[in-house]
Scaffold this motif. Structure first.
Motif, mmCIF file in Angstrom:
data_model
loop_
_atom_site.group_PDB
_atom_site.id
_atom_site.type_symbol
_atom_site.label_atom_id
_atom_site.label_comp_id
_atom_site.label_asym_id
_atom_site.label_seq_id
_atom_site.Cartn_x
_atom_site.Cartn_y
_atom_site.Cartn_z
ATOM 1 N N SER A 1 0.831 -1.207 0.000
ATOM 2 C CA SER A 1 0.000 0.000 0.000
ATOM 3 C C SER A 1 0.862 1.252 0.000
ATOM 4 O O SER A 1 1.867 1.326 0.727
ATOM 5 C CB SER A 1 -0.924 0.019 1.218
ATOM 6 O OG SER A 1 -1.773 -1.115 1.234
ATOM 7 N N PHE A 2 0.446 2.242 -0.803
ATOM 8 C CA PHE A 2 1.196 3.490 -0.950
ATOM 9 C C PHE A 2 0.245 4.664 -0.752
ATOM 10 O O PHE A 2 -0.905 4.622 -1.197
ATOM 11 C CB PHE A 2 1.832 3.561 -2.337
ATOM 12 C CG PHE A 2 2.583 2.317 -2.716
ATOM 13 C CD1 PHE A 2 3.909 2.143 -2.336
ATOM 14 C CD2 PHE A 2 1.963 1.304 -3.441
ATOM 15 C CE1 PHE A 2 4.591 0.989 -2.679
ATOM 16 C CE2 PHE A 2 2.643 0.148 -3.783
ATOM 17 C CZ PHE A 2 3.960 -0.014 -3.400
ATOM 18 N N PHE A 3 0.737 5.728 -0.122
ATOM 19 C CA PHE A 3 -0.108 6.872 0.195
ATOM 20 C C PHE A 3 0.525 8.160 -0.322
ATOM 21 O O PHE A 3 1.735 8.353 -0.226
ATOM 22 C CB PHE A 3 -0.314 6.983 1.710
ATOM 23 C CG PHE A 3 -1.046 5.820 2.303
ATOM 24 C CD1 PHE A 3 -2.411 5.883 2.554
ATOM 25 C CD2 PHE A 3 -0.367 4.648 2.608
ATOM 26 C CE1 PHE A 3 -3.090 4.800 3.097
ATOM 27 C CE2 PHE A 3 -1.031 3.565 3.158
ATOM 28 C CZ PHE A 3 -2.404 3.636 3.396
ATOM 29 N N ARG A 4 -0.348 9.008 -0.841
ATOM 30 C CA ARG A 4 0.095 10.294 -1.378
ATOM 31 C C ARG A 4 -1.048 11.297 -1.247
ATOM 32 O O ARG A 4 -2.169 11.028 -1.697
ATOM 33 C CB ARG A 4 0.484 10.119 -2.844
ATOM 34 C CG ARG A 4 0.824 11.398 -3.568
ATOM 35 C CD ARG A 4 1.346 11.068 -4.940
ATOM 36 N NE ARG A 4 1.577 12.248 -5.738
ATOM 37 C CZ ARG A 4 2.403 12.307 -6.768
ATOM 38 N NH1 ARG A 4 3.088 11.225 -7.117
ATOM 39 N NH2 ARG A 4 2.561 13.414 -7.448
ATOM 40 N N ASP A 5 -0.785 12.416 -0.607
ATOM 41 C CA ASP A 5 -1.813 13.440 -0.395
ATOM 42 C C ASP A 5 -3.071 12.857 0.231
ATOM 43 O O ASP A 5 -4.203 13.234 -0.122
ATOM 44 C CB ASP A 5 -2.170 14.133 -1.720
ATOM 45 C CG ASP A 5 -0.979 14.850 -2.339
ATOM 46 O OD1 ASP A 5 -0.140 15.370 -1.578
ATOM 47 O OD2 ASP A 5 -0.878 14.867 -3.585
ATOM 48 N N GLY A 6 -2.883 11.923 1.143
ATOM 49 C CA GLY A 6 -4.008 11.314 1.834
ATOM 50 C C GLY A 6 -4.758 10.262 1.038
ATOM 51 O O GLY A 6 -5.763 9.731 1.517
ATOM 52 N N VAL A 7 -4.282 9.960 -0.161
ATOM 53 C CA VAL A 7 -4.939 8.978 -1.037
ATOM 54 C C VAL A 7 -4.116 7.688 -1.054
ATOM 55 O O VAL A 7 -2.881 7.725 -1.043
ATOM 56 C CB VAL A 7 -5.089 9.528 -2.470
ATOM 57 C CG1 VAL A 7 -5.744 8.499 -3.381
ATOM 58 C CG2 VAL A 7 -5.904 10.818 -2.447
ATOM 59 N N ASN B 1 -5.603 11.437 -12.534
ATOM 60 C CA ASN B 1 -6.010 10.979 -11.214
ATOM 61 C C ASN B 1 -5.037 9.887 -10.781
ATOM 62 O O ASN B 1 -5.042 8.782 -11.320
ATOM 63 C CB ASN B 1 -7.449 10.453 -11.258
ATOM 64 C CG ASN B 1 -7.964 10.053 -9.878
ATOM 65 O OD1 ASN B 1 -7.395 9.191 -9.215
ATOM 66 N ND2 ASN B 1 -9.051 10.682 -9.457
ATOM 67 N N TRP B 2 -4.201 10.203 -9.780
ATOM 68 C CA TRP B 2 -3.130 9.295 -9.357
ATOM 69 C C TRP B 2 -3.658 7.907 -8.990
ATOM 70 O O TRP B 2 -3.120 6.897 -9.434
ATOM 71 C CB TRP B 2 -2.392 9.928 -8.187
ATOM 72 C CG TRP B 2 -1.278 9.120 -7.611
ATOM 73 C CD1 TRP B 2 -0.024 8.939 -8.134
ATOM 74 C CD2 TRP B 2 -1.295 8.401 -6.373
ATOM 75 N NE1 TRP B 2 0.736 8.146 -7.303
ATOM 76 C CE2 TRP B 2 -0.017 7.809 -6.216
ATOM 77 C CE3 TRP B 2 -2.259 8.208 -5.376
ATOM 78 C CZ2 TRP B 2 0.314 7.028 -5.095
ATOM 79 C CZ3 TRP B 2 -1.944 7.438 -4.264
ATOM 80 C CH2 TRP B 2 -0.664 6.855 -4.143
ATOM 81 N N ALA B 3 -4.716 7.867 -8.202
ATOM 82 C CA ALA B 3 -5.260 6.586 -7.751
ATOM 83 C C ALA B 3 -5.804 5.770 -8.920
ATOM 84 O O ALA B 3 -5.594 4.553 -9.009
ATOM 85 C CB ALA B 3 -6.349 6.801 -6.698
ATOM 86 N N ASP B 4 -6.502 6.439 -9.843
ATOM 87 C CA ASP B 4 -7.099 5.728 -10.982
ATOM 88 C C ASP B 4 -6.029 5.203 -11.941
ATOM 89 O O ASP B 4 -6.126 4.076 -12.413
ATOM 90 C CB ASP B 4 -8.049 6.658 -11.742
ATOM 91 C CG ASP B 4 -9.333 6.936 -10.968
ATOM 92 O OD1 ASP B 4 -9.584 6.244 -9.968
ATOM 93 O OD2 ASP B 4 -10.073 7.870 -11.379
ATOM 94 N N VAL B 5 -5.026 6.028 -12.229
ATOM 95 C CA VAL B 5 -3.984 5.612 -13.185
ATOM 96 C C VAL B 5 -3.168 4.450 -12.613
ATOM 97 O O VAL B 5 -2.909 3.466 -13.291
ATOM 98 C CB VAL B 5 -3.065 6.801 -13.549
ATOM 99 C CG1 VAL B 5 -1.915 6.324 -14.442
ATOM 100 C CG2 VAL B 5 -3.857 7.891 -14.264
ATOM 101 N N THR B 6 -2.773 4.572 -11.348
ATOM 102 C CA THR B 6 -1.989 3.478 -10.770
ATOM 103 C C THR B 6 -2.807 2.196 -10.685
ATOM 104 O O THR B 6 -2.298 1.114 -10.964
ATOM 105 C CB THR B 6 -1.462 3.861 -9.371
ATOM 106 O OG1 THR B 6 -2.549 4.301 -8.542
ATOM 107 C CG2 THR B 6 -0.419 4.962 -9.471
ATOM 108 N N ALA B 7 -4.065 2.303 -10.311
ATOM 109 C CA ALA B 7 -4.917 1.105 -10.216
ATOM 110 C C ALA B 7 -5.071 0.422 -11.571
ATOM 111 O O ALA B 7 -5.083 -0.810 -11.660
ATOM 112 C CB ALA B 7 -6.281 1.476 -9.643
ATOM 113 N N GLU B 8 -5.158 1.225 -12.626
ATOM 114 C CA GLU B 8 -5.303 0.651 -13.966
ATOM 115 C C GLU B 8 -4.072 -0.169 -14.345
ATOM 116 O O GLU B 8 -4.196 -1.305 -14.829
ATOM 117 C CB GLU B 8 -5.522 1.754 -14.994
ATOM 118 C CG GLU B 8 -5.581 1.240 -16.426
ATOM 119 C CD GLU B 8 -5.749 2.335 -17.472
ATOM 120 O OE1 GLU B 8 -5.339 2.123 -18.619
ATOM 121 O OE2 GLU B 8 -6.290 3.415 -17.118
#
Length: 223
Positions: free
Chosen positions: A107-113, A211-218
């Motif tokens: 798990s990785f966190f950035r700007d609370g996401v 969107n950092w979360a969306d791009v990484t998840a993809e």
């Protein structure tokens, strides 16, 4: 839909590779801790990203390197590290914890996401890289060396190895990922070119609509 197409494509590739190479063991190179591969040294470069031949890759952009029989070291490849960029916090599984191949345990966190990635193998966690709790940026600076995350005791190396990207397909797999990223975010192709063909430290930082979360998840296949 994109993730499903990627998974189907690799299922076909892996199946063909298994048929052609059945009976062969997973291609890994035994190394000691002092022989991990710093990102700036050795290995092939595909579309600006290092893909050292001394490690094996999971389709979700994690890697493993065999240290000795039934013991592997795990981390995120440089493509994943560049997408993660300047992370502020990392969470890892506990030593002694049993993890399954494909389980979301990094798990990785950035700007609370939060975003997550898979383990490329199955077994018991032997050791974690606690230095990453103090300096999570090491994942980006040295993804194949000091940025390693966990070591795992793997009882069944042969079966788990079949679900990794076949060595003969690694370059094409990384090229496809980079091309798909640049098609999704055209600004990133310029960011790589501007740095002499190497990805900038934080790929998504300069893309306002990313969107950092969306791009990484993809690309980590965790959608």
């Amino acid at each position: 839909m994109t993730v499903i197409l990627v998974l189907v494509t690799f299922t076909i590739f892996i199946g063909l590779d298994y048929v052609l190479n059945r009976g062969k063991a997973m291609r890994t190179v035994p190394v000691s801790e002092s022989q991990t591969v710093p990102a700036e040294f050795g290995g092939d470069v595909v579309e600006g990203f290092h893909v050292p031949p001394t490690v094996s890759y999971h389709p979700g952009h994690t890697w493993l390197m065999r240290e000795r029989k039934n013991l592997v070291r795990v981390g995120a490849d440089e493509f994943a590290a560049a997408l993660l960029g300047k992370i502020e916090k990392i969470e890892l599984p506990r030593p002694g914890q049993w993890i399954r191949q494909g389980q979301k345990i990094l798990s990785f966190f950035r700007d609370g996401v939060k975003t997550e990635n898979h383990t490329p193998t199955e077994g018991e966690v032997v050791e974690i890289n606690s230095e990453l709790f103090l300096n999570p940026g090491t994942v980006r600076k040295d993804p194949y060396g000091k940025g390693w995350m966990v070591t795992v005791h793997v009882p069944d190396e042969e079966n788990t190895g079949r679900n990794l990207v076949p060595q003969s397909l690694v370059r094409g797999w990384m090229r496809e990922a980079a091309d798909r990223l640049y098609a999704r975010q055209p600004e990133l192709a310029g960011a790589v070119a501007a740095d002499g063909g190497r990805p900038v430290e934080d790929l998504l930082a300069g893309v306002p609509n990313a969107n950092w979360a969306d791009v990484t998840a993809e690309f980590f296949l965790t959608v």
